[in-house]
Design a protein around this motif. Structure first.
Motif, PDB file in Angstrom:
ATOM      1  N   PRO A  29       0.806  -1.223   0.000  1.00 55.40           N
ATOM      2  CA  PRO A  29       0.000   0.000   0.000  1.00 55.40           C
ATOM      3  C   PRO A  29       0.847   1.286   0.000  1.00 55.40           C
ATOM      4  CG  PRO A  29      -0.950  -1.622   1.486  1.00 55.40           C
ATOM      5  CD  PRO A  29       0.369  -2.177   1.039  1.00 55.40           C
ATOM      6  N   ILE A  32       2.078   1.820  -3.610  1.00 57.49           N
ATOM      7  CA  ILE A  32       0.971   2.230  -4.490  1.00 57.49           C
ATOM      8  C   ILE A  32       0.624   3.695  -4.212  1.00 57.49           C
ATOM      9  CG2 ILE A  32      -1.485   1.879  -5.047  1.00 57.49           C
ATOM     10  CD1 ILE A  32      -0.028  -0.552  -6.022  1.00 57.49           C
ATOM     11  N   PHE A  39      -5.324   2.231  -7.299  1.00 55.39           N
ATOM     12  CA  PHE A  39      -4.755   0.913  -6.989  1.00 55.39           C
ATOM     13  C   PHE A  39      -4.948  -0.102  -8.126  1.00 55.39           C
ATOM     14  CE2 PHE A  39      -5.353  -2.936  -3.904  1.00 55.39           C
ATOM     15  CZ  PHE A  39      -4.097  -3.409  -4.214  1.00 55.39           C
ATOM     16  N   HIS A  40      -6.205  -0.336  -8.517  1.00 52.49           N
ATOM     17  CA  HIS A  40      -6.465  -1.372  -9.526  1.00 52.49           C
ATOM     18  C   HIS A  40      -5.821  -1.035 -10.875  1.00 52.49           C
ATOM     19  CE1 HIS A  40     -10.013  -3.651  -7.468  1.00 52.49           C
ATOM     20  NE2 HIS A  40      -9.000  -3.458  -6.671  1.00 52.49           N
ATOM     21  N   ALA A  56      -0.355  -8.049  -5.014  1.00 57.78           N
ATOM     22  CA  ALA A  56      -1.213  -6.894  -4.726  1.00 57.78           C
ATOM     23  C   ALA A  56      -1.856  -7.142  -3.365  1.00 57.78           C
ATOM     24  CB  ALA A  56      -2.286  -6.764  -5.806  1.00 57.78           C
TER      25      ALA A  56
END
Ligand code: G3P
Length: 215
Positions: A29, A32, A39-40, A56
């Motif tokens: 996290p 990212i 995120f995706h 992920a």
């Protein structure tokens, strides 16, 4: 030994890939968030760059939620590995992911006992965080050696993925110990290429060549 790159930066993945150093990617996290992208979207983009596993991480801390979130992540691409933090709910989720054929990477592992429990739950990979242990004055690589030994004693399939790597020495020791994978920041990969005698040697060869070929 497999090398994963520990980043959410596409350009770093491309550069490392050009050099043949990327068997997979790990994100978390914090990485990212640093990329500043959704995120995706980041995970989908990374999965297009590499054929190997891309970790992920789920954000939830409750087993059912982790499972739901992980299933969504696994739908993003066939090479997604769901990263689950080491905790009791995480282990419930890992067991369920295994039953569904979804690969997992149990993260934030700081003791051999945590690694043993992750393997029992059916984790595909386990991530001992060596640098963060070093930071508190505990030899991180000792834990890696202990985990490898335990997994060998009982033929666990779980792969040992050395994480929180801070220096080339972590990689050298991990390779000597026989760790399956190390996830490495691009900066550390670059540091691994250097040796002062290599650089001195290149300079000397170039100087001699230029002197001999001077008109
Ligand atoms: O893969 C885990 C890694 O990203 C953590 O590294 O340097 O934040 O301890 P670090």
């Amino acid at each position: 030994m497999k090398f994963f790159i520990d980043t959410a930066e596409i350009e770093e993945i491309r550069q490392a890939n050009l050099r043949g150093w990327v068997d997979g990617v790990t994100t978390n996290p914090s990485l990212i968030a640093k990329s500043g992208k959704p995120f995706h979207d980041v995970i989908k983009e990374i999965c297009k760059e590499v054929a190997g596993p891309v970790s992920a991480e789920v954000i939830s801390l409750q087993a059912e939620e982790m499972f739901r979130e992980g299933k969504e992540l696994a739908k993003l691409a066939s090479n997604v590995v769901v990263k689950v933090p080491m905790c009791e709910d995480g282990m419930i989720a890992v067991k369920k992911f295994k039953a569904e054929g979804i690969k997992t990477n149990v993260t934030l592992v700081f003791s051999p006992m945590q690694a043993l429990l992750a393997a029992k739950a059916g984790a595909t990979m386990v991530s001992p965080f060596v640098g963060r242990l070093d930071d508190i004055g505990v030899e991180g690589m000792t834990m890696v050696d202990q985990v490898i030994q335990m997994y060998q004693n009982y033929d666990f399939d779980t792969e040992v993925l050395v994480a929180s790597v801070r220096s080339p020495m972590h990689i050298q020791i991990a390779a000597e110990m026989g760790a399956d994978i190390a996830t490495i920041p691009f900066k550390v990969m670059q540091q691994m290429t250097h040796h002062p005698l290599t650089e001195k040697g290149i300079k000397q060869f170039m100087d001699d060549w230029n002197k001999a070929n001077k008109k």
